[in-house]
Design a protein around this motif. Structure first.
Motif, mmCIF file in Angstrom:
data_model
loop_
_atom_site.group_PDB
_atom_site.id
_atom_site.type_symbol
_atom_site.label_atom_id
_atom_site.label_comp_id
_atom_site.label_asym_id
_atom_site.label_seq_id
_atom_site.Cartn_x
_atom_site.Cartn_y
_atom_site.Cartn_z
ATOM 1 N N PHE A 48 11.494 16.660 -10.680
ATOM 2 C CA PHE A 48 11.704 16.498 -9.242
ATOM 3 C C PHE A 48 11.137 15.166 -8.793
ATOM 4 N N GLN A 49 11.740 14.662 -7.721
ATOM 5 C CA GLN A 49 11.334 13.387 -7.150
ATOM 6 C C GLN A 49 11.278 13.541 -5.640
ATOM 7 N N LEU A 50 10.215 13.011 -5.033
ATOM 8 C CA LEU A 50 9.992 13.125 -3.600
ATOM 9 C C LEU A 50 10.340 11.814 -2.918
ATOM 10 N N SER A 51 11.004 11.909 -1.767
ATOM 11 C CA SER A 51 11.295 10.709 -0.990
ATOM 12 C C SER A 51 9.993 10.039 -0.573
ATOM 13 N N LEU A 52 10.053 8.734 -0.308
ATOM 14 C CA LEU A 52 8.838 7.984 -0.003
ATOM 15 C C LEU A 52 8.165 8.493 1.277
ATOM 16 N N ASP A 53 8.953 9.014 2.221
ATOM 17 C CA ASP A 53 8.347 9.558 3.440
ATOM 18 C C ASP A 53 7.890 11.003 3.273
ATOM 19 N N GLY A 54 8.122 11.572 2.080
ATOM 20 C CA GLY A 54 7.630 12.904 1.776
ATOM 21 C C GLY A 54 8.460 14.048 2.306
ATOM 22 N N LYS A 55 9.646 13.785 2.861
ATOM 23 C CA LYS A 55 10.396 14.828 3.554
ATOM 24 C C LYS A 55 11.486 15.478 2.715
ATOM 25 N N ARG A 56 11.881 14.875 1.596
ATOM 26 C CA ARG A 56 12.969 15.396 0.783
ATOM 27 C C ARG A 56 12.555 15.424 -0.682
ATOM 28 N N LEU A 57 12.698 16.596 -1.283
ATOM 29 C CA LEU A 57 12.354 16.777 -2.682
ATOM 30 C C LEU A 57 13.633 17.113 -3.441
ATOM 31 N N TYR B 169 14.535 6.352 -7.481
ATOM 32 C CA TYR B 169 15.110 5.702 -6.304
ATOM 33 C C TYR B 169 15.148 4.191 -6.523
ATOM 34 N N PRO B 170 16.157 3.497 -5.978
ATOM 35 C CA PRO B 170 16.159 2.028 -6.054
ATOM 36 C C PRO B 170 14.940 1.398 -5.402
ATOM 37 N N GLY B 171 14.354 2.051 -4.410
ATOM 38 C CA GLY B 171 13.208 1.477 -3.707
ATOM 39 C C GLY B 171 11.866 1.848 -4.280
ATOM 40 N N GLY B 172 11.848 2.428 -5.476
ATOM 41 C CA GLY B 172 10.589 2.911 -6.027
ATOM 42 C C GLY B 172 10.359 4.345 -5.609
ATOM 43 N N ASP B 173 9.374 4.976 -6.215
ATOM 44 C CA ASP B 173 9.181 6.394 -5.949
ATOM 45 C C ASP B 173 7.737 6.818 -6.206
ATOM 46 N N SER C 55 0.845 -1.186 0.000
ATOM 47 C CA SER C 55 0.000 0.000 0.000
ATOM 48 C C SER C 55 0.877 1.230 0.000
ATOM 49 N N PRO C 56 0.331 2.399 -0.373
ATOM 50 C CA PRO C 56 1.112 3.639 -0.261
ATOM 51 C C PRO C 56 1.572 3.905 1.169
ATOM 52 N N TYR C 57 0.750 3.530 2.149
ATOM 53 C CA TYR C 57 1.131 3.743 3.546
ATOM 54 C C TYR C 57 2.394 2.956 3.878
ATOM 55 N N GLU C 58 2.471 1.714 3.432
ATOM 56 C CA GLU C 58 3.670 0.910 3.689
ATOM 57 C C GLU C 58 4.892 1.559 3.050
ATOM 58 N N ALA C 59 4.714 2.129 1.865
ATOM 59 C CA ALA C 59 5.839 2.761 1.175
ATOM 60 C C ALA C 59 6.383 3.943 1.965
ATOM 61 N N THR C 60 5.519 4.710 2.606
ATOM 62 C CA THR C 60 5.988 5.874 3.356
ATOM 63 C C THR C 60 6.844 5.493 4.553
ATOM 64 N N LYS C 61 6.783 4.233 4.978
ATOM 65 C CA LYS C 61 7.569 3.768 6.129
ATOM 66 C C LYS C 61 8.889 3.130 5.706
ATOM 67 N N ALA C 62 9.224 3.190 4.425
ATOM 68 C CA ALA C 62 10.480 2.609 3.945
ATOM 69 C C ALA C 62 11.675 3.343 4.528
#
Length: 452
Positions: free
Chosen positions: A370-379, A441-445, A13-20
Motif C-alpha cells: 500500500f501507498q499513502l498520498s502525500l497529504d495522507g488522505k488516500r491509501l 507516485y511521480p512526486g515521491g511518496d 521537509s515532510p511538512y512541505e511534502a504534505t502540501k503537494a
C-alpha cells in the motif's frame, strides 16, 4: 529548491511534502510471473485523477523485454536526501526483478503518462561484480542509489547491498562488512543519527519455492533487526526479537530527521516492533502492537495475520499495517509511539471471509502492499505478496487476478473507509489475469523520501 512533481529531487521537509498537489497518476508493478501466463511483467500507469474520464483505469502498460522477472519492489533515483544536488531529478524508477536479478531503469520524466525503458542492468554483470542476487529494496542515497539483495549469486544468505552512481553504473558493494548478519531484506537510514536499520526475510533459495512453516523453526527465516554505523557501512548491534519478531520485514523510520523512532512489522508474529535511541545513546526496542491469530475450520492451527507491510504517514501521525491472510487494513495513531491507538480498520479480502467482494470485484488475496498520498488522505492497496506464496495461500488468484482498492483516510480524527468509486481489476487485463504489487507516485511518496 526544485519542487516539480515529476522531476524535482524532493521536498525541504515532510511538512512541505504534505502540501503537494493531489496525485494525478501512479505507477504500479504488475506481474505474470508464476501465474501460468507466459507474458512479461509490466509497469502499469493508473489514472487517479477524479476529474478524468479514465479515473481508476490503467492508461499505459510498459512490458519488460523478458519473461519471469518477478518485478517486486521499486524506488526512485532521487528523493529529498539529494536536495543539495541541483542536477538530480526524480526522473527514473529503478525496478529490480527479484527472480531474474535484472534491474530496469525506467524513464518517467520524458512522458510521465507513458514511461519507457532507459537502461537495463543485466543480472550477469551484477553477479560478476558483486556476487549478489535477489534485489529487493531501492533507496536514493544522496546522489547515489543503494539496493538491498537477499542472497549471493547462488541464492544463499545473507546477501548484501549494491551501490549505483547517478548514471546507473555499478560501483560495487555498499557495505564494508555484513558482520554476523544472517539474512537481508528491508532497510531505512536516518543520517542525523548515523544509523541504518535492516531487517531479515530469508535466503532466496528458501522463500522462492513457497512457505514452509517448519523452516521457521529450523532458523531459515529471520527474527532480528540490525543497527549499522552508517558512515562506516558496517553493522554494530543486533536486536534479537525472538518469538515477538518472527520474520521482521518492512522497516520505517519517522520522516522527521530529528527523530530516532522507527517501526518494523514482524510478518509471522503479526506484531509491530518500535525501536528508538535512548538518552544514553543505546538502541532499544519494544513490542507495541500484537494481533492475535484467528481460528479457521480448514486450518490445523489458528491463522496468523501475516503483517507483510507497514507505512508511516508523512506527518508521522499514523501508522498503517496490513494483515494479508486475515484480510484487514489498520490505522494507528502513533503520536505517542510507545502507546499506539487503533483509529481505523477495514476489510478487503483475506481467508476469514469478511470481504469477499469489494466494489463489485471478487477479491482473491488480501491487503498486501500500500501507498499513502502525500497529504495522507488516500491509501492505495494491492493484493499480491509473492507469486509462489500467492499460489499457495490464494490459489484462486490465478483465475481472478489482483486488485487495487483506494481507502479514504481521516487525517484529523482517524478512520478509514473504502472509496466506492475506485477499483482497478487486474483480473481483466488484455493478456489475462495479472497481479499487482508495489506502487509509487511521480512526486515521491511516504515510503521513499528520506530527509537529511
Amino acid at each position: 529548491m526544485m519542487n516539480n512533481l515529476c522531476c524535482g529531487p524532493g521536498y525541504a521537509s515532510p511538512y512541505e511534502a504534505t502540501k503537494a498537489p493531489r496525485e494525478k497518476i501512479l505507477y504500479t508493478i504488475a506481474i505474470y510471473t508464476g501465474t501460468g501466463i507466459q507474458k512479461p511483467d509490466y509497469l502499469a500507469t493508473i489514472d487517479v485523477d477524479p476529474e478524468s474520464p479514465n479515473f481508476s483505469k490503467i492508461i499505459h502498460r510498459l512490458e519488460m523485454p523478458r519473461i519471469g522477472d518477478e518485478l517486486h519492489h521499486m524506488g526512485w533515483n532521487a528523493c529529498s536526501s539529494c536536495y543539495n544536488d541541483p542536477n538530480m531529478k526524480r526522473s527514473f524508477l529503478i525496478i529490480p526483478g527479484v527472480r531474474s536479478n535484472n534491474i530496469y531503469i525506467i524513464d518517467t520524466a520524458t512522458n510521465p503518462f507513458s514511461p519507457s525503458i532507459y537502461k537495463i542492468i543485466e543480472s550477469s554483470e551484477i553477479k560478476l561484480k558483486t556476487n549478489l542476487s535477489g534485489p529487493h529494496t531501492v533507496h536514493c542515497l544522496e546522489s547515489k542509489i543503494i539496493i538491498s539483495f537477499l542472497g549471493d549469486a547462488k541464492g544463499n544468505a545473507p546477501g548484501g547491498y549494491l551501490l549505483l552512481n547517478k548514471e546507473f553504473d555499478i560501483l560495487g558493494r555498499w557495505e564494508n562488512s555484513m558482520g554476523e548478519i544472517s539474512f537481508s531484506y528491508d532497510f531505512w537510514y536516518q543520517p542525523r543519527y548515523n544509523v541504518m536499520i535492516s531487517s531479515e526475510w530469508a535466503a532466496p533459495n528458501t522463500f522462492m519455492p513457497g512457505f514452509d512453516l517448519e523452516e521457521v523453526g529450523h532458523l531459515k527465516y529471520g527474527r532480528r533487526l540490525h543497527i549499522w554505523d552508517f558512515k562506516k557501512r558496517e553493522p554494530i548491534q543486533t536486536m534479537y526479537l525472538g518469538e515477538d519478531g518472527l520474520i521482521p520485514l518492512e522497516v520505517k523510520f519517522s520522516h522527521n530527521p530529528n527523530s530516532s523512532h522507527g517501526f518494523c512489522g514482524a510478518a509471522l508474529s503479526t506484531n509491530v516492533i518500535h525501536f528508538w535511541r535512548s538518552e544514553e545513546g543505546n538502541w532499544e526496542w519494544e513490542k507495541i502492537i500484537d494481533i492475535d491469530n484467528e481460528p479457521h475450520p480448514d486450518w490445523p492451527i489458528p491463522i496468523p495475520g501475516v503483517m507483510s507491510a507497514i507505512l508511516i504517514s508523512m506527518d508521522d501521525k499514523y501508522l498503517y499495517l496490513n494483515n494479508w491472510l486475515h484480510g484487514d487494513m489498520r490505522q494507528y495513531d502513533i503520536s505517542n509511539p510507545h502507546k499506539p491507538k487503533l483509529t481505523g480498520q477495514i476489510w478487503m479480502g483475506g481467508l476469514l471471509g469478511r470481504a469477499p467482494v469489494v466494489n463489485g470485484v471478487k477479491i482473491a488475496g488480501g491487503p498486501q502492499m500500500f501507498q499513502l498520498s502525500l497529504d495522507g488522505k488516500r491509501l492505495y492497496v494491492t493484493t499480491s505478496l509473492f507469486s509462489t506464496w500467492d499460489n499457495q495461500f490464494y490459489p484462486k488468484m490465478k483465475k481472478l487476478g489482483g486488485a487495487m482498492i483506494m481507502i479514504d483516510c481521516d487525517t484529523i480524527n482517524g478512520g478509514m473507509q473504502i472509496n466506492e468509486n475506485f477499483i482497478v481489476n487486474f483480473g481483466k487485463e488484455p493478456n489475462g489475469p495479472s497481479r499487482c504489487h508495489e506502487t509509487r507516485y511521480p512526486g515521491g511518496d511516504c515510503t521513499s523520501d528520506i530527509w537529511l
